[in-house]
Enzyme design. Structure first.
Site, PDB file in Angstrom:
ATOM      1  N   ARG A  21       3.925  21.295  24.112  1.00 54.20           N
ATOM      2  CA  ARG A  21       3.910  21.895  25.757  1.00 54.20           C
ATOM      3  C   ARG A  21       5.301  21.424  26.475  1.00 54.20           C
ATOM      4  O   ARG A  21       5.961  22.033  27.372  1.00 54.20           O
ATOM      5  CB  ARG A  21       2.782  22.055  26.696  1.00 54.20           C
ATOM      6  CG  ARG A  21       1.494  21.784  25.771  1.00 54.20           C
ATOM      7  CD  ARG A  21      -0.236  22.177  26.482  1.00 54.20           C
ATOM      8  NE  ARG A  21       0.202  20.424  27.394  1.00 54.20           N
ATOM      9  CZ  ARG A  21       0.086  20.949  28.695  1.00 54.20           C
ATOM     10  NH1 ARG A  21      -0.728  21.185  29.132  1.00 54.20           N
ATOM     11  NH2 ARG A  21      -0.619  19.378  29.171  1.00 54.20           N
ATOM     12  N   ASP A  22       6.159  20.879  25.652  1.00 52.77           N
ATOM     13  CA  ASP A  22       7.641  20.318  26.126  1.00 52.77           C
ATOM     14  C   ASP A  22       8.984  20.179  25.164  1.00 52.77           C
ATOM     15  O   ASP A  22       9.726  19.789  24.677  1.00 52.77           O
ATOM     16  CB  ASP A  22       7.409  19.037  27.139  1.00 52.77           C
ATOM     17  CG  ASP A  22       8.389  18.698  27.601  1.00 52.77           C
ATOM     18  OD1 ASP A  22       9.009  19.791  28.727  1.00 52.77           O
ATOM     19  OD2 ASP A  22       8.574  17.247  28.397  1.00 52.77           O
ATOM     20  N   VAL A  23       8.655  21.365  24.168  1.00 54.04           N
ATOM     21  CA  VAL A  23       9.267  21.634  23.131  1.00 54.04           C
ATOM     22  C   VAL A  23      10.631  21.778  23.812  1.00 54.04           C
ATOM     23  O   VAL A  23      11.520  22.670  24.508  1.00 54.04           O
ATOM     24  CB  VAL A  23       9.603  22.088  21.800  1.00 54.04           C
ATOM     25  CG1 VAL A  23      11.173  21.406  20.976  1.00 54.04           C
ATOM     26  CG2 VAL A  23       8.060  21.582  21.392  1.00 54.04           C
TER      27      VAL A  23
END
Length: 178
Positions: A21-23
């Site tokens: 969810r935070d690449v």
């Protein structure tokens, strides 16, 4: 790294349903050993974990979020694939995908899937590479690569990767103290 996280199983053999969810470039590290690593699973979501995001709260970096993340819809591994697609687009173009956009403009462009094709900006990008990037950036999760390993394989086919040793040597040289 993402494929490993997506495929991780618990003690009972059930898939944990991990989604990063935070690449973003901030969470990808290439070591002097030539290996790329995905870092900071701090806001990752596992299907079996009792973790609930407050209503209306969106987690992650806006410029790398998949459309379904913005709308607080069900988020699966395809959201991570989208984020890696943004990183790849930026690597190819040498600029941010949403460089000069306000937050509102970013929201609208992601929501409407307003992503300019790499070859429009740089005709030297091979069509095969463009196809890989644009599939990763598809608006609908079902039109993206699944699993992340399929994305990696398509990219490797389009552009054969440099050997791990060569990447490590290059990075060690670039990072060397003057």
């Amino acid at each position: 790294g993402l494929h490993a996280a997506h495929e991780a199983v618990g003690e009972n053999g059930t898939n944990l349903g991990i989604v990063h969810r935070d690449v973003s470039p901030h969470n990808i590290l290439v070591g002097v050993d030539g290996l790329a690593r995905v870092l900071d699973f701090g806001i990752a979501k596992a299907a079996e974990r009792a973790h609930h995001t407050r209503t209306g709260e969106v987690k992650g970096k806006l410029g790398y979020m998949a459309p379904e993340q913005l709308f607080n819809e069900t988020i699966g591994r395809e959201a991570d694939v989208y984020s890696v697609g943004v990183v790849l687009w930026e690597l190819l173009m040498g600029q941010r995908l949403f460089a000069n956009d306000t937050q509102a403009q970013k929201l609208m462009r992601v929501a409407n899937n307003e992503v300019e094709s790499p070859r429009t900006l740089n005709p030297d990008v091979p069509p095969e590479v463009e196809a890989v990037v644009m599939k990763a950036l598809a608006k609908s999760p079902r039109d993206r690569y699944r699993p992340a390993l399929e994305f990696a394989a398509a990219l490797e086919f389009a552009i054969p990767p440099a050997p791990q040793r060569v990447v490590g040597e290059w990075l060690a040289d670039v990072a060397r103290d003057p």
